[in-house]
Write an enzyme that holds these catalytic residues in place. Structure first.
Site, PDB file in Angstrom:
ATOM      1  N   LYS A 283       5.860 -10.765   1.727  1.00  0.00           N
ATOM      2  CA  LYS A 283       6.616  -9.518   1.624  1.00  0.00           C
ATOM      3  C   LYS A 283       7.536  -9.337   2.817  1.00  0.00           C
ATOM      4  O   LYS A 283       7.156  -9.617   3.957  1.00  0.00           O
ATOM      5  CB  LYS A 283       5.645  -8.322   1.594  1.00  0.00           C
ATOM      6  CG  LYS A 283       4.804  -8.231   0.339  1.00  0.00           C
ATOM      7  CD  LYS A 283       3.951  -6.975   0.363  1.00  0.00           C
ATOM      8  CE  LYS A 283       3.207  -6.817  -0.955  1.00  0.00           C
ATOM      9  NZ  LYS A 283       2.459  -5.550  -1.008  1.00  0.00           N
TER      10      LYS A 283
ATOM     11  N   GLY B 296      11.683  -2.222  -3.747  1.00  0.00           N
ATOM     12  CA  GLY B 296      12.012  -2.553  -5.130  1.00  0.00           C
ATOM     13  C   GLY B 296      11.787  -4.007  -5.495  1.00  0.00           C
ATOM     14  O   GLY B 296      12.446  -4.544  -6.379  1.00  0.00           O
ATOM     15  N   GLY B 297      10.825  -4.644  -4.801  1.00  0.00           N
ATOM     16  CA  GLY B 297      10.488  -6.019  -5.141  1.00  0.00           C
ATOM     17  C   GLY B 297      11.390  -7.053  -4.484  1.00  0.00           C
ATOM     18  O   GLY B 297      11.152  -8.253  -4.613  1.00  0.00           O
TER      19      GLY B 297
ATOM     20  N   LYS C  85      -2.939 -11.208   0.384  1.00  0.00           N
ATOM     21  CA  LYS C  85      -3.575 -11.769  -0.802  1.00  0.00           C
ATOM     22  C   LYS C  85      -2.884 -11.133  -2.017  1.00  0.00           C
ATOM     23  O   LYS C  85      -2.592  -9.933  -1.986  1.00  0.00           O
ATOM     24  CB  LYS C  85      -5.066 -11.414  -0.787  1.00  0.00           C
ATOM     25  CG  LYS C  85      -5.828 -11.840  -2.010  1.00  0.00           C
ATOM     26  CD  LYS C  85      -6.502 -13.177  -1.793  1.00  0.00           C
ATOM     27  CE  LYS C  85      -7.240 -13.612  -3.041  1.00  0.00           C
ATOM     28  NZ  LYS C  85      -7.453 -15.068  -3.033  1.00  0.00           N
TER      29      LYS C  85
ATOM     30  N   HIS D 142      -0.752   0.922 -10.236  1.00  0.00           N
ATOM     31  CA  HIS D 142      -0.007   1.533  -9.140  1.00  0.00           C
ATOM     32  C   HIS D 142      -0.342   3.019  -9.116  1.00  0.00           C
ATOM     33  O   HIS D 142       0.025   3.753 -10.027  1.00  0.00           O
ATOM     34  CB  HIS D 142       1.494   1.312  -9.347  1.00  0.00           C
ATOM     35  CG  HIS D 142       2.341   2.017  -8.338  1.00  0.00           C
ATOM     36  ND1 HIS D 142       3.704   2.040  -8.373  1.00  0.00           N
ATOM     37  CD2 HIS D 142       2.003   2.716  -7.250  1.00  0.00           C
ATOM     38  CE1 HIS D 142       4.173   2.735  -7.362  1.00  0.00           C
ATOM     39  NE2 HIS D 142       3.151   3.166  -6.666  1.00  0.00           N
TER      40      HIS D 142
ATOM     41  N   ASN E  51       6.498   6.160   0.998  1.00  0.00           N
ATOM     42  CA  ASN E  51       7.845   6.581   0.627  1.00  0.00           C
ATOM     43  C   ASN E  51       8.114   7.907   1.336  1.00  0.00           C
ATOM     44  O   ASN E  51       7.495   8.917   1.016  1.00  0.00           O
ATOM     45  CB  ASN E  51       7.971   6.742  -0.883  1.00  0.00           C
ATOM     46  CG  ASN E  51       7.685   5.444  -1.622  1.00  0.00           C
ATOM     47  OD1 ASN E  51       6.899   5.407  -2.553  1.00  0.00           O
ATOM     48  ND2 ASN E  51       8.286   4.353  -1.185  1.00  0.00           N
TER      49      ASN E  51
ATOM     50  N   ARG F 286      10.222  10.265   1.299  1.00  0.00           N
ATOM     51  CA  ARG F 286      11.232  11.072   0.615  1.00  0.00           C
ATOM     52  C   ARG F 286      10.570  11.832  -0.527  1.00  0.00           C
ATOM     53  O   ARG F 286       9.401  11.581  -0.856  1.00  0.00           O
ATOM     54  CB  ARG F 286      12.298  10.143   0.009  1.00  0.00           C
ATOM     55  CG  ARG F 286      11.676   9.180  -1.000  1.00  0.00           C
ATOM     56  CD  ARG F 286      12.685   8.409  -1.824  1.00  0.00           C
ATOM     57  NE  ARG F 286      12.047   7.691  -2.915  1.00  0.00           N
ATOM     58  CZ  ARG F 286      11.451   6.505  -2.808  1.00  0.00           C
ATOM     59  NH1 ARG F 286      11.429   5.873  -1.647  1.00  0.00           N
ATOM     60  NH2 ARG F 286      10.872   5.947  -3.858  1.00  0.00           N
TER      61      ARG F 286
ATOM     62  N   VAL G  68      11.387  10.625  -7.526  1.00  0.00           N
ATOM     63  CA  VAL G  68      11.852  10.962  -8.873  1.00  0.00           C
ATOM     64  C   VAL G  68      10.722  11.652  -9.656  1.00  0.00           C
ATOM     65  O   VAL G  68      10.944  12.660 -10.331  1.00  0.00           O
ATOM     66  CB  VAL G  68      12.313   9.686  -9.628  1.00  0.00           C
ATOM     67  CG1 VAL G  68      12.673   9.997 -11.075  1.00  0.00           C
ATOM     68  CG2 VAL G  68      13.475   9.016  -8.913  1.00  0.00           C
TER      69      VAL G  68
HETATM   70  C1  MV4 Z   1       1.465  -6.163  -4.252  1.00  0.00           C
HETATM   71  C2  MV4 Z   1       1.064  -6.592  -5.542  1.00  0.00           C
HETATM   72  C3  MV4 Z   1      -0.042  -7.421  -5.609  1.00  0.00           C
HETATM   73  N1  MV4 Z   1      -0.683  -7.804  -4.488  1.00  0.00           N
HETATM   74  N2  MV4 Z   1       0.777  -6.551  -3.172  1.00  0.00           N
HETATM   75  C4  MV4 Z   1       5.638  -4.316  -5.602  1.00  0.00           C
HETATM   76  C5  MV4 Z   1       6.685  -3.648  -4.749  1.00  0.00           C
HETATM   77  C6  MV4 Z   1       5.967  -3.021  -3.618  1.00  0.00           C
HETATM   78  N3  MV4 Z   1       5.934  -1.606  -3.809  1.00  0.00           N
HETATM   79  C7  MV4 Z   1       4.591  -3.609  -3.623  1.00  0.00           C
HETATM   80  N4  MV4 Z   1       4.422  -4.322  -4.870  1.00  0.00           N
HETATM   81  C8  MV4 Z   1       3.302  -5.029  -5.148  1.00  0.00           C
HETATM   82  N5  MV4 Z   1       2.532  -5.381  -4.092  1.00  0.00           N
HETATM   83  C9  MV4 Z   1      -0.269  -7.361  -3.303  1.00  0.00           C
HETATM   84  N6  MV4 Z   1      -0.928  -7.769  -2.206  1.00  0.00           N
HETATM   85  C10 MV4 Z   1       1.789  -6.197  -6.633  1.00  0.00           C
HETATM   86  C11 MV4 Z   1       2.921  -5.411  -6.454  1.00  0.00           C
HETATM   87  C12 MV4 Z   1       3.631  -5.036  -7.631  1.00  0.00           C
HETATM   88  C13 MV4 Z   1       3.781  -3.708  -8.001  1.00  0.00           C
HETATM   89  C14 MV4 Z   1       3.290  -2.675  -7.214  1.00  0.00           C
HETATM   90  C15 MV4 Z   1       3.445  -1.372  -7.599  1.00  0.00           C
HETATM   91  C16 MV4 Z   1       4.131  -1.081  -8.771  1.00  0.00           C
HETATM   92  C17 MV4 Z   1       4.643  -2.069  -9.540  1.00  0.00           C
HETATM   93  C18 MV4 Z   1       4.472  -3.390  -9.167  1.00  0.00           C
HETATM   94  C19 MV4 Z   1       4.995  -4.402  -9.969  1.00  0.00           C
HETATM   95  C20 MV4 Z   1       4.844  -5.688  -9.603  1.00  0.00           C
HETATM   96  C21 MV4 Z   1       4.172  -6.028  -8.442  1.00  0.00           C
END
Ligand code: MV4
Length: 471
Positions: A182, A188-189, A225, A232, A314, A316, A319
């Site tokens: 990361k 936003g990915g 990991k 979420h 976040n 802020r 939405v």
């Molecule tokens: C992760 C995860 C799985 N494992 N971290 C996506 C963007 C950021 N907000 C963090 N995210 C994720 N972190 C670990 N260690 C999976 C995601 C993730 C995700 C998180 C929240 C909402 C939607 C998502 C969609 C794909 C991946």
């Protein structure tokens, strides 16, 4: 504001630093955003008796909410980089409009700590957290370390930023594959890569750090990991400048696609009461450790076993804030404004009792039948839904032209009912009532999700929509 050494805003702020010591409600604020959130802030201000100055780009000159503000100032051409994102122009509008504070909404300048600092140096209140706490939580690696110190569960991973690929490999072998790289400046990915083995980790590290450098000018990476098929869940927090920090329970945002949330609900279904409590208390500890005030969100992922892990903060208004407003009865925008004006929250944790279930569907001008490509264009006809337990937050009207320059959100449909079953039924009824002609929208997709048996059973994780669309 100092003009020739003379403070022109002395009516409210001559001797107090903005947002910290003031205790007088703002007379006038600038709404530094557009669309539904600009309208939402203008409405809250009207009810508080606070005057508003709206800003707009040339593309938004005919927006219906502009006449609802007391003044409207053009800040530039359609491109956000030349209007809503221009700090110099937004500050100039604030000076011309003679406001005491700026509400940044979401997106644009809302999480820009430099902007919050510029507001401070111009003696303009920033309706949000301090630049210091915003910077502390805005850097994801620093937020993670802060969370750890505050005893908030984090995903196993690196102890800080990775200095090189070799270190990434060492950590990955220690925690076990699959891992997720990361970007510390990510969002936003972007700048995020999964790696399943030594070989893919090497290319993932190169790609993710290059992507982060290009997108954010910061190539800093950390490693965790990889949690497969998480849910979420995010906790709304509200802190004032007098040391009170409260949580407003949680929202489940698992119904998303490619990091774009589609449906949010509160409470999170299938969350064990003790997990909910522990998660909300963890969010409060983190926000306190960050010296945070204003409204904020602490994001978690919940794994298949129900373990929760901190992901990011976040700093802020979000939405999806209305679902929390519906279940708690607390107006989050008014709360943000009062907090920035120095008022104490005036409530305690046990007074925040969630009631019923709220669901929000984001209505976007996108075509679900064609890969969700944006569908800008003119709304020829529109009928907004209503009735008991229905709220529609939208700046769109018949004749409104959805611009290709901004995000495609045309409205948020929110329902509030005693149970999840009833909320789903009300949402289905309201979505069928909602007529938007002339553009494609996400309404048919929402109806498909709401009719899905896995959604009814709340068997939803972050991969649900993609699996539904594939099958
Ligand atoms: C992760 C995860 C799985 N494992 N971290 C996506 C963007 C950021 N907000 C963090 N995210 C994720 N972190 C670990 N260690 C999976 C995601 C993730 C995700 C998180 C929240 C909402 C939607 C998502 C969609 C794909 C991946």
């Amino acid at each position: 504001m100092l003009l020739g050494g003379f403070s022109v805003k002395k009516e409210c702020s001559a001797l107090v630093s903005p947002g910290v010591l003031r205790k007088i409600m703002f007379k006038r604020i600038l709404v530094a955003n557009r669309g539904e959130i600009a309208l939402r802030v203008i409405r809250a201000c009207r009810e508080l008796g606070v005057e508003t100055v709206a800003i707009y780009s040339e593309a938004d000159r005919d927006a219906v909410y502009l006449p609802l503000a007391d003044e409207a100032i053009c800040v530039g051409p359609a491109k956000a980089a030349e209007s809503y994102l221009r700090i110099d122009r937004v500050i100039s509008a604030a000076e011309i409009g003679n406001v005491q504070a700026i509400h940044p909404g979401y997106g644009f300048l809302s999480e820009n700590s430099h902007f919050a600092e510029v507001c401070r140096s111009c003696d303009i209140g920033f309706i949000g957290p301090s630049p210091e706490s915003m910077a502390r939580v805005g850097d994801k690696n620093s937020a993670r370390l802060l969370a750890r110190e505050a005893g908030v569960p984090c995903v196993p991973g690196s102890d800080g930023l990775l200095t090189n690929e070799k270190e990434a490999l060492q950590v990955a072998r220690a925690i076990g594959f699959p891992v997720l790289l990361k970007a510390t400046a990510g969002g936003g990915g972007k700048g995020m890569r999964v790696a399943a083995n030594d070989l893919s980790l090497s290319s993932a590290f190169q790609q993710a750090s290059a992507e982060a450098q290009a997108a954010f000018g910061n190539s800093g990476m950390y490693i965790e990991k990889y949690i497969e098929r998480p849910r979420h869940v995010e906790v709304q927090i509200l802190g004032d400048t007098h040391g009170t920090m409260l949580h407003l329970w949680e929202r489940d945002c698992s119904t998303q696609r490619r990091h774009q949330k589609l449906i949010e609900e509160s409470p999170s279904p299938r969350l064990a009461p003790e997990t909910r409590k522990a998660m909300c208390e963890a969010a409060v500890r983190l926000a306190k450790a960050a010296g945070y005030f204003s409204a904020g969100t602490v994001e978690f992922i919940v794994d298949q076993e129900g373990n929760f892990y901190f992901i990011e903060v976040n700093a802020r208004i979000q939405v999806e804030h209305p679902v929390t407003e519906m279940v708690t009865g607390i107006d989050l925008i008014k709360a943000q404004i009062r907090i920035a004006a120095g008022e104490p929250l005036g409530i305690v944790q046990h007074e925040i009792v969630p009631r019923g279930v709220a669901i929000e569907c984001r209505i976007n001008a996108e075509d679900p039948a064609n890969g969700f490509r944006p569908c800008p264009g003119r709304i020829e006809k529109m009928m907004a839904p209503g009735g008991f337990g229905v709220r529609f937050d939208s700046h769109a009207v018949a004749g409104y032209v959805v611009s290709p320059y901004y995000d495609s959100l045309v409205g948020k449909l929110i329902v509030h009912q005693p149970t999840r079953r009833e909320a789903i039924d009300t949402m289905t009824r309201a979505l069928r009532e909602l007529q938007i002609e002339g553009i494609r929208t996400t309404v048919p997709l929402h109806l498909e999700v709401l009719a899905n048996s896995a959604f009814h059973d709340a068997q939803v994780d972050t991969t649900f929509v993609e699996r539904m669309l594939a099958g």
